[in-house]
Design a protein around this motif. Structure first.
Motif, short mmCIF file in Angstrom:
data_model
loop_
_atom_site.label_atom_id
_atom_site.label_comp_id
_atom_site.label_asym_id
_atom_site.label_seq_id
_atom_site.Cartn_x
_atom_site.Cartn_y
_atom_site.Cartn_z
N SER A 1 -10.59 -0.37 -0.95
CA SER A 1 -11.90 -0.33 -0.30
C SER A 1 -12.92 -0.76 -1.00
O SER A 1 -14.35 -1.03 -0.82
CB SER A 1 -12.28 1.14 -0.28
N ASP A 2 -13.09 -0.89 -2.45
CA ASP A 2 -13.84 -0.60 -3.43
C ASP A 2 -13.92 -2.09 -3.84
O ASP A 2 -14.83 -2.93 -3.24
CB ASP A 2 -14.24 -0.18 -4.77
N PHE A 3 -12.83 -2.57 -3.36
CA PHE A 3 -13.28 -4.45 -3.91
C PHE A 3 -12.89 -5.43 -2.58
O PHE A 3 -13.41 -6.61 -2.66
CB PHE A 3 -11.28 -4.62 -4.58
N LYS A 4 -12.65 -4.28 -1.21
CA LYS A 4 -12.43 -5.72 -0.10
C LYS A 4 -11.52 -6.60 -0.22
O LYS A 4 -12.51 -7.57 0.20
CB LYS A 4 -13.87 -5.52 0.37
N PRO A 5 -10.57 -6.89 -0.29
CA PRO A 5 -9.57 -8.57 -1.20
C PRO A 5 -9.86 -8.65 0.77
O PRO A 5 -9.52 -8.56 1.05
CB PRO A 5 -8.62 -7.65 -1.34
N ASP A 6 -9.92 -10.30 0.39
CA ASP A 6 -9.45 -10.81 2.03
C ASP A 6 -8.11 -11.41 2.12
O ASP A 6 -7.35 -11.48 2.69
CB ASP A 6 -9.80 -12.50 1.60
N CYS A 7 -7.00 -10.94 0.99
CA CYS A 7 -6.02 -11.40 0.20
C CYS A 7 -4.97 -10.62 -0.22
O CYS A 7 -5.84 -9.65 -1.83
CB CYS A 7 -5.14 -12.70 -0.23
N GLU A 8 -3.55 -10.15 0.37
CA GLU A 8 -3.36 -8.85 -1.08
C GLU A 8 -1.53 -9.50 -1.13
O GLU A 8 -1.17 -9.91 -0.32
CB GLU A 8 -2.92 -7.29 0.07
N PHE A 9 -1.22 -9.36 -2.65
CA PHE A 9 -0.63 -9.94 -3.06
C PHE A 9 0.54 -8.89 -3.77
O PHE A 9 -0.13 -7.80 -4.51
CB PHE A 9 -0.09 -11.18 -4.24
N HIS A 10 1.83 -8.00 -3.06
CA HIS A 10 2.57 -7.53 -3.96
C HIS A 10 4.07 -7.91 -4.67
O HIS A 10 4.17 -8.62 -3.90
CB HIS A 10 2.83 -5.76 -3.01
N THR A 11 3.81 -8.46 -5.94
CA THR A 11 5.20 -9.07 -6.35
C THR A 11 6.33 -8.19 -6.53
O THR A 11 7.87 -8.83 -7.22
CB THR A 11 4.32 -10.15 -8.01
N GLY A 12 6.53 -7.22 -6.19
CA GLY A 12 7.82 -5.83 -6.14
C GLY A 12 7.40 -5.00 -7.58
O GLY A 12 6.19 -5.34 -8.96
N SER A 13 8.51 -4.63 -8.62
CA SER A 13 8.38 -3.82 -9.30
C SER A 13 10.06 -3.87 -10.49
O SER A 13 10.40 -4.96 -9.74
CB SER A 13 8.66 -1.81 -8.73
N LYS A 14 10.24 -3.19 -10.88
CA LYS A 14 11.25 -3.47 -11.82
C LYS A 14 12.12 -3.53 -11.02
O LYS A 14 14.01 -4.40 -10.97
CB LYS A 14 11.22 -2.03 -12.99
N LEU A 15 12.60 -3.04 -9.85
CA LEU A 15 13.88 -3.02 -8.92
C LEU A 15 13.76 -3.88 -8.04
O LEU A 15 14.86 -4.85 -8.16
CB LEU A 15 14.11 -1.43 -8.23
N THR A 16 12.88 -4.52 -7.75
CA THR A 16 13.03 -5.83 -6.88
C THR A 16 11.82 -6.55 -7.37
O THR A 16 10.56 -7.06 -6.81
CB THR A 16 12.17 -5.34 -5.52
N ARG A 17 11.69 -7.01 -8.30
CA ARG A 17 11.16 -8.55 -8.87
C ARG A 17 10.86 -9.94 -8.25
O ARG A 17 9.91 -10.40 -8.07
CB ARG A 17 11.69 -8.39 -10.77
N LYS A 18 12.09 -9.44 -7.36
CA LYS A 18 12.18 -10.64 -6.33
C LYS A 18 10.88 -11.25 -5.66
O LYS A 18 11.04 -12.26 -4.95
CB LYS A 18 13.47 -11.04 -5.91
N ALA A 19 10.00 -9.29 -5.28
CA ALA A 19 10.05 -9.34 -3.68
C ALA A 19 8.48 -10.03 -3.91
O ALA A 19 7.59 -9.94 -4.54
CB ALA A 19 9.90 -8.07 -3.39
N LEU A 20 8.17 -9.98 -2.69
CA LEU A 20 6.28 -11.26 -2.75
C LEU A 20 6.16 -10.68 -1.44
O LEU A 20 6.90 -11.39 -0.72
CB LEU A 20 6.59 -12.25 -2.59
N ILE A 21 4.94 -9.63 -1.34
CA ILE A 21 4.37 -9.39 0.16
C ILE A 21 3.12 -10.16 0.03
O ILE A 21 2.52 -9.69 -1.14
CB ILE A 21 4.82 -8.07 0.33
#
Length: 67
Positions: free
Chosen positions: A42-62
């Motif tokens: 809410s502070d940054f108010k992004p137009d796009c969000e990318f989640h690149t996963g974690s150690k367990l799911t490095r290939k994930a990109l949301i």
């Protein structure tokens, strides 16, 4: 991935988060903390969000965009 967005987004603000590997470029954020996550978004108010996963799911990109 963060560096690539910063380089290609000269006219846009880019904000990166990390939990265990935060540094000068990546702000510390625990996505499992709902209040902190809501506050950060809410502070940054992004137009796009990318989640690149974690150690367990490095290939994930949301990606979620509201543009």
């Amino acid at each position: 991935m963060y560096d690539a967005f910063v380089k290609s987004s000269a006219n846009n603000a880019v904000l990166g988060f990390a939990h265990s590997r935060s540094n000068d470029q990546l702000k510390k954020l625990d996505l499992l903390d709902p209040e902190a996550t809501e506050r950060a978004f809410s502070d940054f108010k992004p137009d796009c969000e990318f989640h690149t996963g974690s150690k367990l799911t490095r290939k994930a990109l949301i990606c979620s965009c509201s543009v």
